[in-house]
Design a protein around this motif. Structure first.
Motif, short mmCIF file in Angstrom:
data_model
loop_
_atom_site.label_atom_id
_atom_site.label_comp_id
_atom_site.label_asym_id
_atom_site.label_seq_id
_atom_site.Cartn_x
_atom_site.Cartn_y
_atom_site.Cartn_z
N MET A 160 -22.16 -0.86 14.42
CA MET A 160 -21.75 -0.57 13.07
C MET A 160 -20.79 -1.67 12.61
O MET A 160 -19.90 -2.08 13.33
N THR A 161 -20.99 -2.13 11.40
CA THR A 161 -20.14 -3.13 10.79
C THR A 161 -19.17 -2.44 9.85
O THR A 161 -19.56 -1.61 9.04
N VAL A 162 -17.89 -2.78 9.96
CA VAL A 162 -16.85 -2.19 9.12
C VAL A 162 -16.12 -3.32 8.39
O VAL A 162 -15.74 -4.31 9.00
N THR A 163 -15.95 -3.15 7.09
CA THR A 163 -15.26 -4.13 6.28
C THR A 163 -14.25 -3.43 5.38
O THR A 163 -14.57 -2.42 4.76
N ASP A 164 -13.04 -3.97 5.33
CA ASP A 164 -11.98 -3.45 4.46
C ASP A 164 -11.71 -4.45 3.34
O ASP A 164 -11.88 -5.66 3.53
N TYR A 165 -11.26 -3.91 2.23
CA TYR A 165 -10.95 -4.76 1.08
C TYR A 165 -9.80 -4.13 0.30
O TYR A 165 -9.72 -2.90 0.20
N LEU A 210 -21.33 0.17 7.78
CA LEU A 210 -22.76 -0.04 7.62
C LEU A 210 -23.43 -0.11 8.98
O LEU A 210 -22.97 -0.85 9.86
N LYS A 211 -24.50 0.64 9.14
CA LYS A 211 -25.24 0.64 10.40
C LYS A 211 -26.70 0.29 10.11
O LYS A 211 -27.34 0.88 9.25
N VAL A 212 -27.20 -0.70 10.86
CA VAL A 212 -28.60 -1.13 10.73
C VAL A 212 -29.35 -0.62 11.96
O VAL A 212 -28.91 -0.84 13.09
N LYS A 213 -30.47 0.07 11.74
CA LYS A 213 -31.23 0.67 12.84
C LYS A 213 -32.61 0.01 12.96
O LYS A 213 -33.06 -0.68 12.08
N GLY A 214 -33.26 0.31 14.06
CA GLY A 214 -34.64 -0.12 14.24
C GLY A 214 -34.78 -1.50 14.87
O GLY A 214 -33.81 -2.15 15.25
#
Length: 152
Positions: free
Chosen positions: A1-6, A110-114
């Protein structure tokens, strides 16, 4: 999972900033790759984007579910692609810092699957902070442009 703060600070009253942010129609088109969105009900919508991941270009449809919160000036959104390859959440919180100054904190997970996940994850990890920064700049520009109309 990708985490981004702003984080973003605006020299405007909290209520004026939140009035703009609270309505997706005010800023949805500022998201990179945005094609359109359709509201199903006040808490659900379908958003369509054109995504470019390196050499791969694909249309992505996301179901966006806004979660009701008991906190004022707080938005939590869950989203997932209709193809179940992408999911995540976005959290937005605005704080009043006095003297007509508002601070906005945003986090996207954001999570990318597959199968393509391992190939796309590094691209997303690099791209997401840039996208969020660009979105923040566009929102700030638009809020400031509309500022005289927002002040009551």
């Amino acid at each position: 999972m990708t985490v981004t703060d702003y984080q973003l600070t605006l020299d405007l009253p909290l209520q004026n900033v939140w009035t703009f942010l609270d309505d997706f129609n005010n800023w949805a088109s500022f998201v990179d790759g945005y094609i359109n969105h359709r509201e199903i009900n006040p808490l659900q919508s379908i958003w369509t984007f054109k995504g470019e991941f390196g050499l791969i270009e694909k249309s992505i449809r996301l179901r966006v579910d806004r979660v009701k919160t008991t906190h004022p000036y707080h938005m939590l959104v869950h989203f997932s692609s209709l193809q179940n390859k992408l999911s995540g959440e976005a959290c937005l919180h605005a704080n009043d810092f006095g003297n007509n100054e508002t601070k906005i904190d945003a986090t996207i997970k954001l999570k990318v699957k597959g199968m393509p996940g391992p190939l796309i994850r590094p691209i997303v990890k690099n791209m997401l902070p840039k996208m969020l920064n660009q979105l923040g700049k566009r929102i700030k520009t638009e809020i400031l442009r509309k500022q005289p109309a927002l002040i009551m």
